[in-house]
Design a protein around this motif. Structure first.
Motif, PDB file in Angstrom:
ATOM      1  N   PRO A  87      13.218  -4.375  -8.718  1.00 14.96           N
ATOM      2  CA  PRO A  87      12.023  -3.694  -9.240  1.00 14.96           C
ATOM      3  C   PRO A  87      10.902  -3.666  -8.207  1.00 14.96           C
ATOM      4  O   PRO A  87       9.813  -4.207  -8.417  1.00 14.96           O
ATOM      5  N   LEU A  88      11.170  -3.043  -7.054  1.00 17.41           N
ATOM      6  CA  LEU A  88      10.211  -2.971  -5.964  1.00 17.41           C
ATOM      7  C   LEU A  88       9.623  -1.571  -5.882  1.00 17.41           C
ATOM      8  O   LEU A  88      10.350  -0.573  -5.925  1.00 17.41           O
ATOM      9  N   VAL A  89       8.294  -1.487  -5.762  1.00 18.57           N
ATOM     10  CA  VAL A  89       7.630  -0.229  -5.479  1.00 18.57           C
ATOM     11  C   VAL A  89       6.718  -0.458  -4.280  1.00 18.57           C
ATOM     12  O   VAL A  89       6.446  -1.598  -3.893  1.00 18.57           O
ATOM     13  N   GLN A  90       6.254   0.638  -3.699  1.00 14.42           N
ATOM     14  CA  GLN A  90       5.487   0.516  -2.458  1.00 14.42           C
ATOM     15  C   GLN A  90       4.295   1.445  -2.504  1.00 14.42           C
ATOM     16  O   GLN A  90       4.387   2.586  -2.963  1.00 14.42           O
ATOM     17  N   VAL A  91       3.145   0.944  -2.033  1.00 18.22           N
ATOM     18  CA  VAL A  91       1.957   1.778  -1.895  1.00 18.22           C
ATOM     19  C   VAL A  91       1.413   1.579  -0.485  1.00 18.22           C
ATOM     20  O   VAL A  91       1.281   0.443  -0.012  1.00 18.22           O
ATOM     21  N   THR A  92       1.154   2.685   0.203  1.00 17.82           N
ATOM     22  CA  THR A  92       0.711   2.626   1.596  1.00 17.82           C
ATOM     23  C   THR A  92      -0.512   3.523   1.782  1.00 17.82           C
ATOM     24  O   THR A  92      -0.872   4.313   0.914  1.00 17.82           O
ATOM     25  N   GLY A  93      -1.123   3.386   2.971  1.00 20.92           N
ATOM     26  CA  GLY A  93      -2.268   4.218   3.320  1.00 20.92           C
ATOM     27  C   GLY A  93      -3.554   3.693   2.711  1.00 20.92           C
ATOM     28  O   GLY A  93      -3.595   2.697   1.988  1.00 20.92           O
ATOM     29  N   GLY A  94      -4.639   4.412   2.996  1.00 16.71           N
ATOM     30  CA  GLY A  94      -5.933   4.015   2.461  1.00 16.71           C
ATOM     31  C   GLY A  94      -6.357   2.636   2.934  1.00 16.71           C
ATOM     32  O   GLY A  94      -5.850   2.107   3.919  1.00 16.71           O
ATOM     33  N   ASP A  95      -7.306   2.045   2.225  1.00 16.31           N
ATOM     34  CA  ASP A  95      -7.722   0.696   2.549  1.00 16.31           C
ATOM     35  C   ASP A  95      -7.117  -0.267   1.532  1.00 16.31           C
ATOM     36  O   ASP A  95      -6.581   0.138   0.505  1.00 16.31           O
ATOM     37  N   GLN A  96      -7.199  -1.543   1.825  1.00 11.13           N
ATOM     38  CA  GLN A  96      -6.538  -2.553   0.993  1.00 11.13           C
ATOM     39  C   GLN A  96      -7.067  -2.535  -0.435  1.00 11.13           C
ATOM     40  O   GLN A  96      -6.294  -2.638  -1.395  1.00 11.13           O
TER      41      GLN A  96
END
Length: 677
Positions: free
Chosen positions: A227-236
């Motif tokens: 159950p892994l998802v990923q969010v990238t980009g932007g700031d923390q």
């Protein structure tokens, strides 16, 4: 094992006035009392015809069936919701459930110690043991106490002495006890490593859509997928807010940790993973792992930690991490369009002074700030506005935007707060008019691009790019400073010779960091020493030449897409490939100043309050040096005069000129100093 189980505190009343949990505990203790009675009978009639095994003999459990005659069985009462959740989530058997209740009784029922001692036939064993559980409880099985079975794998029940499996005291983990009593909290052993993430009150529409996509990644996957998802980009902060909203929509809380805190030791890492997985089920919650720049060992440890994820995890990083791991969903923090930005600024500054639509659009055109930063800027204006006499709300909002946009930039370049104005420039009218035209392009881009629709028709190359070409000291940096002051921006000087790397791929990485930080707005970017990167590279002789072309193309691409103004400076325009020059919107030549221009520079560089005697700008203009050297000579001469305690004279300028010429590896000629002394 279910990862999304929910529960309510055990508050419903059971028959007899107790709660369901206490009723269940009473049932288990009644089984202990029944076994104690058998032990007492065996002790009283050692030679009787009926023989029963004692509590200390684990063999009594095998084939025990329901645990005795019908008179020994106590019907099960309704269980508490928390106990139901514990049993269902961890897959406990009826026997394992009763072991949990027996150990809970040790903490909750003061009679448990005496009843256990009686059942064991030993006053020294006034506590639950596995041998007692095997002998007294229904449907016993030896495998319940193996390290891989739920009770010990998830640290629900612990042994005081693992070397004495059957006779060691069994203890219910404190965290599990509080869970059964309806008081869930994060296990104290995870404090300091994990932090609770609050759910944002509002999200912009594009962030809201990203959060929904992440939530779908957790709920729409198959049971075989991690159950892994990923969010990238932007700031923390933006990534975290999107993840928190996604978790809330999945019925989960969210905790976060840094990948740097993942233990490199396999044993410690496994302990952390099991402890968190148990917590994720009990709370229930998801985990956000923030991945930054990691060394090889820490990256391997993080990969191993994620590989064992059996509960929802979101991996957050600025760039997609190098990994072959399968993700159910990958989401990039979206860039807010101008309409979203306008709505965001309007909402944040709704109760702050009188900002009209035009002023808000100017802020949107200049700054590309995340929602939480815009709100922070608005909060700063609220604090300052009652005490500010010089600036109105619009001016304070612009200044707050500048302050927020500076974050992350100072470590990437040299920031100059511009002080120079147009009167400080000594240039031909031809160059000055081009500089003013560049300023107009930056200032009016919101009107032309969006209100007049040019952004929709042109689509690419909308960034304002310029190249300043000329020798050292001819005023290139000063001109950039004047333009920055005119636009109300900071000037960031980035030395390209420090950005360019001999390692393939590192130059683009360094440039990306600069532009990504600058995209927040509030900066005029000046890339100094462009010759370190540019050159006539159209003829590719080897792989390094080919890659140098890629580096230049990447720089120009980012400049063309940059919302603000990006300027390159070069001392050797003739060395640049014309194909690259065509991609620059403005090219401004800064020629070596003529004698009358040098005289004007001398007049402007000497302050009116400076004590001078017989200083003649016309004679000083005989020195064939550019504006940068003129400023150096004037300043050095002033220090020499101040050291003597007198006024600034031509002899001080002569001494300073000799020093400057030595630095330039040149010699003063008689013509240059004729008539000085």
């Amino acid at each position: 094992m279910g990862a999304h189980a929910t529960h309510e505190p055990a508050t419903a009343a059971a028959p007899g006035g107790g709660t369901p949990l206490t009723t269940e505990i009473h049932r288990v203790l009644t089984r202990v009392d029944t076994h104690a009675a058998r032990v007492a009978r065996d002790t009283a009639n050692p030679d009787g015809s009926r023989t029963e095994r004692g509590a200390g003999d684990p063999g009594a459990a095998h084939g025990a069936g329901t645990g005795g005659t019908g008179t020994d069985v106590v019907p099960a009462a309704p269980q508490s919701a928390a106990l139901d959740a514990l049993v269902g989530c961890f897959g406990l058997t009826p026997f394992e459930r009763d072991v949990v209740l027996l150990t809970a009784a040790d903490d909750l029922d003061p009679t448990t110690a005496a009843r256990c001692a009686a059942a064991a036939g030993d006053p020294q064993r006034a506590h639950p043991t596995f041998s007692l559980a095997l002998a007294a409880l229904d449907d016993p099985h030896w495998s319940a106490l193996t390290p891989v079975a739920p009770l010990r794998r998830w640290r629900i029940v612990e042994l005081d002495d693992p070397a004495r499996l059957t006779t060691s005291r069994l203890r219910l983990d404190e965290r599990v006890l509080h869970f059964l009593l309806g008081s869930p909290y994060l296990d104290a052993r995870l404090h300091g490593q994990l932090r609770r993430v609050p759910v944002p009150q509002t999200l912009t529409p594009s962030y809201d859509l990203a959060a929904s996509s992440l939530a779908e990644g957790w709920t729409a996957g198959t049971g075989s997928d991690a159950p892994l998802v990923q969010v990238t980009g932007g700031d923390q902060r933006s990534r975290t807010e999107i993840a928190a909203a996604a978790a809330a929509r999945s019925g989960l809380g969210l905790y976060s940790m840094s990948a740097e805190d993942v233990p490199s030791d396999p044993v410690e890492r496994d302990r952390l993973a099991r402890l968190w997985q148990r917590e994720a089920i009990l709370l229930p919650a998801a985990l956000l792992v923030e991945v930054g720049e990691l060394d090889r060992d820490q990256r391997a440890a993080t990969e191993a930690f994620l590989a064992g994820a059996a509960v929802p995890v979101v991996v957050s990083s600025e760039d997609p991490p190098r990994s072959e791991r399968s993700y159910r969903m990958r989401v990039t923090v979206p860039r807010l369009d101008d309409d979203e930005q306008l709505a965001l600024w309007g909402e944040a500054f709704e109760d702050v002074g009188d900002l009209d639509d035009g002023e808000l659009r100017s802020l949107v055109a200049q700054f590309q700030l995340p929602p939480h930063v815009v709100r922070s800027a608005a909060a700063a204006v609220r604090r300052l506005l009652p005490h500010e006499d010089e600036q109105d709300a619009a001016g304070l909002a612009w200044r707050a935007g500048l302050d927020e946009a500076r974050i992350g930039m100072d470590e990437l370049g040299r920031r100059i707060e511009p002080q120079a104005g147009w009167d400080d420039l000594v240039l031909h009218e031809r160059q000055t008019s081009v500089l003013r035209e560049i300023v107009a392009h930056v200032r009016q881009r919101a009107t032309v691009h969006h209100e007049w629709g040019f952004a929709a028709t042109l689509r690419r190359g909308l960034g304002v790019t310029a190249m300043f070409a000329g020798g050292s000291g001819t005023g290139k940096t000063l001109a950039a400073e004047v333009m920055a002051k005119e636009l109300g921006l900071d000037l960031f000087v980035v030395d390209l010779s420090q950005v360019v790397s001999k390692y393939i791929g590192e130059t683009e990485k360094n440039l990306r960091r600069v532009f990504d930080a600058a995209e927040r707005g509030g900066a005029l970017l000046l890339f100094d020493e462009a010759d370190a990167l540019f050159g006539k590279r159209s003829e590719v002789k080897d792989s390094h030449d080919r890659y140098a072309n890629l580096e230049v193309s990447y720089l120009l691409m980012r400049m063309e897409a940059y919302r603000g103004l990006a300027i390159l400076t070069t001392n050797m325009k003739q060395a640049l490939d014309t194909a690259f020059l065509r991609r620059i919107r403005f090219v401004v030549d800064f020629p070596f100043p003529a004698e009358h221009e040098r005289a004007e520079i001398w007049r402007r560089v000497l302050p009116p309050q400076a004590p001078v005697k017989d200083i003649d700008p016309g004679l000083l203009a005989q020195l064939t040096v550019a504006g940068g050297s003129i400023r150096n000579i004037a300043l050095s001469g002033a220090f020499l005069a101040a050291e003597e305690g007198g006024r600034l004279q031509m002899r001080h300028m002569l001494a300073a000129a000799r020093t400057e010429y030595l630095k330039l590896e040149r010699s003063l000629t008689p013509t240059e100093v004729r008539g000085w002394v």
